[in-house]
Structure formats: C-alpha cells, structure tokens
Design a protein around this motif. Structure first.
Motif, PDB file in Angstrom:
ATOM      1  N   CYS A  43      40.175  63.783  21.530  1.00 42.24           N
ATOM      2  CA  CYS A  43      39.392  65.022  21.629  1.00 42.24           C
ATOM      3  C   CYS A  43      40.296  66.249  21.608  1.00 42.24           C
ATOM      4  O   CYS A  43      41.482  66.170  21.899  1.00 42.24           O
ATOM      5  CB  CYS A  43      38.528  65.002  22.886  1.00 42.24           C
ATOM      6  SG  CYS A  43      39.440  65.151  24.428  1.00 42.24           S
ATOM      7  N   SER A  47      37.231  69.766  24.659  1.00 44.60           N
ATOM      8  CA  SER A  47      36.600  68.534  25.136  1.00 44.60           C
ATOM      9  C   SER A  47      37.459  67.727  26.095  1.00 44.60           C
ATOM     10  O   SER A  47      37.053  66.650  26.510  1.00 44.60           O
ATOM     11  CB  SER A  47      36.246  67.661  23.930  1.00 44.60           C
ATOM     12  OG  SER A  47      35.443  68.375  23.029  1.00 44.60           O
ATOM     13  N   TYR A  56      30.395  62.665  27.157  1.00 39.59           N
ATOM     14  CA  TYR A  56      30.708  61.725  26.076  1.00 39.59           C
ATOM     15  C   TYR A  56      30.358  60.289  26.473  1.00 39.59           C
ATOM     16  O   TYR A  56      29.762  59.555  25.693  1.00 39.59           O
ATOM     17  CB  TYR A  56      32.185  61.822  25.702  1.00 39.59           C
ATOM     18  CG  TYR A  56      32.567  60.958  24.523  1.00 39.59           C
ATOM     19  CD1 TYR A  56      32.320  61.378  23.223  1.00 39.59           C
ATOM     20  CD2 TYR A  56      33.175  59.720  24.705  1.00 39.59           C
ATOM     21  CE1 TYR A  56      32.669  60.587  22.130  1.00 39.59           C
ATOM     22  CE2 TYR A  56      33.526  58.925  23.629  1.00 39.59           C
ATOM     23  CZ  TYR A  56      33.273  59.369  22.342  1.00 39.59           C
ATOM     24  OH  TYR A  56      33.614  58.578  21.267  1.00 39.59           O
ATOM     25  N   PHE A 145      29.636  65.419  19.308  1.00 39.26           N
ATOM     26  CA  PHE A 145      31.058  65.121  19.455  1.00 39.26           C
ATOM     27  C   PHE A 145      31.664  64.745  18.113  1.00 39.26           C
ATOM     28  O   PHE A 145      32.276  63.706  17.970  1.00 39.26           O
ATOM     29  CB  PHE A 145      31.292  63.996  20.466  1.00 39.26           C
ATOM     30  CG  PHE A 145      31.150  64.424  21.895  1.00 39.26           C
ATOM     31  CD1 PHE A 145      32.228  64.925  22.597  1.00 39.26           C
ATOM     32  CD2 PHE A 145      29.932  64.321  22.537  1.00 39.26           C
ATOM     33  CE1 PHE A 145      32.097  65.309  23.920  1.00 39.26           C
ATOM     34  CE2 PHE A 145      29.789  64.706  23.864  1.00 39.26           C
ATOM     35  CZ  PHE A 145      30.871  65.201  24.553  1.00 39.26           C
ATOM     36  N   CYS A 179      35.161  67.198  19.056  1.00 37.79           N
ATOM     37  CA  CYS A 179      34.861  68.341  19.899  1.00 37.79           C
ATOM     38  C   CYS A 179      33.439  68.262  20.433  1.00 37.79           C
ATOM     39  O   CYS A 179      32.515  67.902  19.699  1.00 37.79           O
ATOM     40  CB  CYS A 179      35.046  69.620  19.093  1.00 37.79           C
ATOM     41  SG  CYS A 179      34.750  71.124  20.055  1.00 37.79           S
ATOM     42  N   ARG A 180      33.245  68.646  21.679  1.00 39.74           N
ATOM     43  CA  ARG A 180      31.921  68.621  22.294  1.00 39.74           C
ATOM     44  C   ARG A 180      31.034  69.739  21.761  1.00 39.74           C
ATOM     45  O   ARG A 180      29.822  69.708  21.926  1.00 39.74           O
ATOM     46  CB  ARG A 180      32.029  68.667  23.807  1.00 39.74           C
ATOM     47  CG  ARG A 180      32.500  70.003  24.347  1.00 39.74           C
ATOM     48  CD  ARG A 180      32.794  69.951  25.824  1.00 39.74           C
ATOM     49  NE  ARG A 180      31.604  69.776  26.621  1.00 39.74           N
ATOM     50  CZ  ARG A 180      31.241  70.603  27.593  1.00 39.74           C
ATOM     51  NH1 ARG A 180      31.967  71.665  27.869  1.00 39.74           N
ATOM     52  NH2 ARG A 180      30.159  70.375  28.286  1.00 39.74           N
TER      53      ARG A 180
END
Length: 183
Positions: A43, A47, A56, A145, A179-180
């Motif tokens: 990540c 994140s 996640y 994500f 990435c969130r």
C-alpha cells in the motif's frame, strides 16, 4: 454455476491460507497478522495507517490493533509519525518484514501451480478474477483499494505524479502501490 465458482474460489483461498499458516508459524505469526503485513507491503502513504488496515481486512479495530502490536514487537513493522500531521501514524514494513513477505508471498505451491499454466490462461484468469473482484466490491459497498496509477485522481505532471484528491506529489513507487482513496 455460481455455487461451483464460489466453491472453487473458496477452496483456492483455503489452500493459500493453509500454506501461509505453515510459513507464518515459523515466525510465530497468525494468518491475520500475515495478511496485515502483506497489505502494508503493497500500500501507499494514504493507506499505511491502522484504520486503512482495518478497512482493507474488514476486521474490528481491536483485532487489527492486536495484530499490529505483534508485528511491531517482532520487528516486522515500525510506526512513523506523519511529517505534516503529527496525529497520523504510518506503519512501515521493516527490512525484516519485507524479507518475510518476499519468502512467503505468494506461497510457493501457489506460484508453482500458476507457473505450470500457459501464459494465455494466466492472463485470462487474471482478467476474470479482476472483473469478479470489481463486481463483488460494488455489490458489497466495500472500498476498491486499487492501484494508484489507475485511479481517476492520479495526474501526470511533467515527469511526476500528483494526487488530484489531495494535491500532493506522488513518487513513482507510490503510484505502483494500492490506495484506500482509489476511485
């Protein structure tokens, strides 16, 4: 058909978890701790926080907190305060943690099984699994994500990248990671 697909995916997941469990037991790690470590190894800077790990993995804050404590006590991750916002704590995988991930993920038998498949079958499977994942995430309302460079917020500026959401510069490494905030 749907039940058969589910059964195959569930069995594959079970086999990979079993192999991971064996590899993790040598380090005294539970599967949930390995999953958290793996996530942190792939990540980006948006994140690598405890809340992102919680999102996640879809687990409780308490479970994730305990898992992160174990990873930190074993020297596999370290906490780093954000340079700009000191309220934010980033979780960085140490060289020891990266070495563990490199030796266990993906599991050896899984890698062997996939390698024995023709390249075209591997590509077809990847395409179908990505499509399944995308539809499942939409149906469940879970965050994507996804990989930063494929995000609608990712912008190329000269020879660099910028997150259009945060307006922060991104490194070449950042855009290769998940990435969130992906959309």
């Amino acid at each position: 058909m749907k039940e058969n697909i589910f059964n195959v995916i569930e069995r594959l997941a079970n086999l990979t978890r079993q192999e991971a469990r064996v590899a993790g037991s040598a380090e005294g790690l539970q599967p949930v701790q390995q999953e958290a470590l793996h996530f942190l190894s792939i990540c980006n800077k948006y994140s690598d926080t405890p809340i992102a790990v919680t999102e996640y993995l879809g687990l409780t804050k308490g479970t994730v907190s305990q898992s992160l404590k174990v990873l930190e006590s074993k020297g596999l991750i370290e906490k780093v305060k954000d340079e700009v916002d000191k309220r934010i704590t980033h979780l960085k995988v140490t060289s020891t943690g990266l070495a563990f991930i490199a030796s266990t993920s993906p599991p050896e038998k899984f890698t062997q099984a996939i390698s024995e498949m023709p390249e075209q079958d591997q590509q077809t499977m990847l395409t179908l699994l990505k499509s399944t994942l995308r539809h499942y995430q939409l149906a469940s309302g879970r965050k994507g994500f996804g990989v930063c460079k494929q995000c609608k917020f990712n912008q190329s500026v000269k020879d660099n990248f910028v997150c259009g959401l945060t307006e922060e510069p991104l490194s070449i490494k950042d855009v290769e990671l998940i990435c969130r905030e992906y959309a």
